[in-house]
Design a protein around this motif. Sequence first.
Motif, PDB file in Angstrom:
ATOM      1  N   PHE A 144      37.563 -16.671   4.154  1.00 36.86           N
ATOM      2  CA  PHE A 144      36.134 -16.409   3.953  1.00 36.86           C
ATOM      3  C   PHE A 144      35.841 -16.122   2.478  1.00 36.86           C
ATOM      4  N   ILE A 145      36.629 -15.231   1.896  1.00 38.92           N
ATOM      5  CA  ILE A 145      36.409 -14.839   0.504  1.00 38.92           C
ATOM      6  C   ILE A 145      36.595 -16.022  -0.450  1.00 38.92           C
ATOM      7  N   CYS A 146      37.504 -16.943  -0.114  1.00 33.21           N
ATOM      8  CA  CYS A 146      37.802 -18.076  -0.989  1.00 33.21           C
ATOM      9  C   CYS A 146      36.921 -19.299  -0.728  1.00 33.21           C
ATOM     10  N   THR A 147      36.022 -19.204   0.245  1.00 31.14           N
ATOM     11  CA  THR A 147      35.117 -20.312   0.522  1.00 31.14           C
ATOM     12  C   THR A 147      34.189 -20.538  -0.668  1.00 31.14           C
ATOM     13  N   ASN A 148      34.035 -21.792  -1.058  1.00 31.20           N
ATOM     14  CA  ASN A 148      33.186 -22.144  -2.190  1.00 31.20           C
ATOM     15  C   ASN A 148      32.110 -23.143  -1.762  1.00 31.20           C
ATOM     16  N   PRO A 149      30.821 -22.785  -1.888  1.00 29.12           N
ATOM     17  CA  PRO A 149      30.305 -21.540  -2.459  1.00 29.12           C
ATOM     18  C   PRO A 149      30.514 -20.351  -1.515  1.00 29.12           C
ATOM     19  N   PHE A 150      30.547 -19.162  -2.081  1.00 22.21           N
ATOM     20  CA  PHE A 150      30.751 -17.958  -1.298  1.00 22.21           C
ATOM     21  C   PHE A 150      29.628 -17.831  -0.265  1.00 22.21           C
ATOM     22  N   PRO A 151      29.970 -17.657   1.025  1.00 23.36           N
ATOM     23  CA  PRO A 151      28.951 -17.676   2.087  1.00 23.36           C
ATOM     24  C   PRO A 151      27.878 -16.602   1.969  1.00 23.36           C
ATOM     25  N   LEU A 152      28.209 -15.500   1.277  1.00 24.22           N
ATOM     26  CA  LEU A 152      27.246 -14.408   1.116  1.00 24.22           C
ATOM     27  C   LEU A 152      26.984 -14.158  -0.367  1.00 24.22           C
ATOM     28  N   ASN A 153      26.807 -15.254  -1.123  1.00 23.67           N
ATOM     29  CA  ASN A 153      26.596 -15.095  -2.558  1.00 23.67           C
ATOM     30  C   ASN A 153      25.282 -14.372  -2.848  1.00 23.67           C
ATOM     31  N   PHE A 154      25.197 -13.784  -4.026  1.00 25.33           N
ATOM     32  CA  PHE A 154      24.085 -12.899  -4.363  1.00 25.33           C
ATOM     33  C   PHE A 154      22.711 -13.577  -4.304  1.00 25.33           C
TER      34      PHE A 154
ATOM     35  N   ASP B  95      54.081 -10.208   1.566  1.00 25.80           N
ATOM     36  CA  ASP B  95      53.517 -11.502   1.946  1.00 25.80           C
ATOM     37  C   ASP B  95      54.353 -12.650   1.397  1.00 25.80           C
ATOM     38  N   THR B  96      54.105 -13.846   1.938  1.00 24.78           N
ATOM     39  CA  THR B  96      54.640 -15.048   1.329  1.00 24.78           C
ATOM     40  C   THR B  96      53.902 -15.278   0.014  1.00 24.78           C
ATOM     41  N   GLU B  97      54.387 -16.195  -0.791  1.00 27.57           N
ATOM     42  CA  GLU B  97      53.749 -16.484  -2.089  1.00 27.57           C
ATOM     43  C   GLU B  97      52.283 -16.864  -1.896  1.00 27.57           C
ATOM     44  N   TRP B  98      51.405 -16.224  -2.688  1.00 27.84           N
ATOM     45  CA  TRP B  98      49.979 -16.530  -2.605  1.00 27.84           C
ATOM     46  C   TRP B  98      49.677 -17.823  -3.349  1.00 27.84           C
ATOM     47  N   PRO B  99      49.014 -18.789  -2.695  1.00 27.61           N
ATOM     48  CA  PRO B  99      48.626 -20.018  -3.385  1.00 27.61           C
ATOM     49  C   PRO B  99      47.668 -19.699  -4.544  1.00 27.61           C
ATOM     50  N   GLU B 100      47.680 -20.532  -5.580  1.00 30.86           N
ATOM     51  CA  GLU B 100      46.850 -20.295  -6.751  1.00 30.86           C
ATOM     52  C   GLU B 100      45.357 -20.198  -6.412  1.00 30.86           C
ATOM     53  N   ASP B 101      44.913 -20.942  -5.395  1.00 26.02           N
ATOM     54  CA  ASP B 101      43.492 -20.951  -5.054  1.00 26.02           C
ATOM     55  C   ASP B 101      43.100 -19.779  -4.148  1.00 26.02           C
ATOM     56  N   LYS B 102      44.044 -18.880  -3.858  1.00 23.77           N
ATOM     57  CA  LYS B 102      43.721 -17.739  -3.000  1.00 23.77           C
ATOM     58  C   LYS B 102      44.094 -16.408  -3.647  1.00 23.77           C
ATOM     59  N   LEU B 103      44.136 -16.383  -4.950  1.00 22.54           N
ATOM     60  CA  LEU B 103      44.461 -15.146  -5.647  1.00 22.54           C
ATOM     61  C   LEU B 103      43.193 -14.301  -5.781  1.00 22.54           C
ATOM     62  N   ILE B 104      42.855 -13.606  -4.685  1.00 24.87           N
ATOM     63  CA  ILE B 104      41.553 -12.950  -4.604  1.00 24.87           C
ATOM     64  C   ILE B 104      41.503 -11.600  -5.279  1.00 24.87           C
TER      65      ILE B 104
ATOM     66  N   PHE C  40      31.178 -10.129 -16.943  1.00 28.82           N
ATOM     67  CA  PHE C  40      30.715  -9.373 -15.781  1.00 28.82           C
ATOM     68  C   PHE C  40      29.270  -9.745 -15.464  1.00 28.82           C
ATOM     69  N   SER C  41      28.946  -9.773 -14.159  1.00 32.72           N
ATOM     70  CA  SER C  41      27.591 -10.127 -13.731  1.00 32.72           C
ATOM     71  C   SER C  41      27.292  -9.487 -12.382  1.00 32.72           C
ATOM     72  N   ASN C  42      26.008  -9.493 -12.009  1.00 31.57           N
ATOM     73  CA  ASN C  42      25.602  -9.011 -10.687  1.00 31.57           C
ATOM     74  C   ASN C  42      26.338  -9.772  -9.593  1.00 31.57           C
ATOM     75  N   GLU C  43      26.425 -11.094  -9.772  1.00 35.49           N
ATOM     76  CA  GLU C  43      27.044 -11.940  -8.760  1.00 35.49           C
ATOM     77  C   GLU C  43      28.524 -11.593  -8.567  1.00 35.49           C
ATOM     78  N   LEU C  44      29.210 -11.348  -9.674  1.00 39.69           N
ATOM     79  CA  LEU C  44      30.629 -11.022  -9.614  1.00 39.69           C
ATOM     80  C   LEU C  44      30.844  -9.705  -8.868  1.00 39.69           C
ATOM     81  N   PHE C  45      30.055  -8.706  -9.198  1.00 40.59           N
ATOM     82  CA  PHE C  45      30.168  -7.408  -8.542  1.00 40.59           C
ATOM     83  C   PHE C  45      29.832  -7.528  -7.054  1.00 40.59           C
ATOM     84  N   TRP C  46      28.784  -8.263  -6.738  1.00 47.16           N
ATOM     85  CA  TRP C  46      28.331  -8.418  -5.356  1.00 47.16           C
ATOM     86  C   TRP C  46      29.420  -9.046  -4.485  1.00 47.16           C
ATOM     87  N   GLU C  47      30.044 -10.100  -4.966  1.00 44.68           N
ATOM     88  CA  GLU C  47      31.083 -10.760  -4.174  1.00 44.68           C
ATOM     89  C   GLU C  47      32.319  -9.871  -4.028  1.00 44.68           C
ATOM     90  N   ALA C  48      32.668  -9.135  -5.091  1.00 42.79           N
ATOM     91  CA  ALA C  48      33.809  -8.220  -5.005  1.00 42.79           C
ATOM     92  C   ALA C  48      33.517  -7.096  -4.013  1.00 42.79           C
TER      93      ALA C  48
END
Length: 249
Positions: A72-82, A239-248, A43-51
Amino acid sequence: MKLLWQVEDIDIQKVTSLYDKQKNNAFVQNRIERNIRNNLPPFSNELFWEAMISCLITTQQRSGPESAVTRFICTNPFPLNFPLCCSQSNLSEFVRSTITKFGGIRRGIKIAEEISSNFDWLENGGWERVFGIVGALESNNTIEVEKESAEYIDEKLKGFGPKQARNLLQSLGLTRYEIPIDSRIIKWLNDFGFPIKLSSAGLSDKNYYNFVQDGIQQLCEKSGIYPCVFDAVVFSSFDTEWPEDKLIW
């Protein structure tokens, strides 16, 4: 006076049937790994902030696998990262501009105000309380502790009602029993034959929310499934099956 929930065999059959159909879905397996087996990153500040931001962005908006909010949420790096948000002289305007430029996300001005307000609270003593909540949930994962933690989040963070407070904690892998009762859960329970006709408006009231949550928890207990897994199987069934890279979540 008391109201008692009575779970019948046909109710259990409906829940277990749904679970059997969805149990191999990647979204459901991801929920089990995170919330039941505790296979989580530190757990970290960054993790909580993005969630936290993810919860605010998904409020009153479609959040399926191909939706704008999921992209938006799955964009890397996260557009509104801490770290990026910490460096802004005008956080509200930065958030509004970032959301607007991305496109497809409503309520940009309101979300920006909420994020800025929550940043101020966190930076002025809120982080200490957040880490305390995480420690309590990791050491004593009970319905009572989960409910108390969700109600504190609801009270302190702007833009968070009973649903999104639980969504935040669940998305961080910290809860098993207290779930977000969203539109999918409402529709499934109404179709299922839940003894009370549910609506989003009614669930904005904390006492009503807790009453319905208690019914869900008892249904899940009798069915041998954690509420957080029940939430995942209902969610994935719409929903349809969620792709592995979008399991938010």
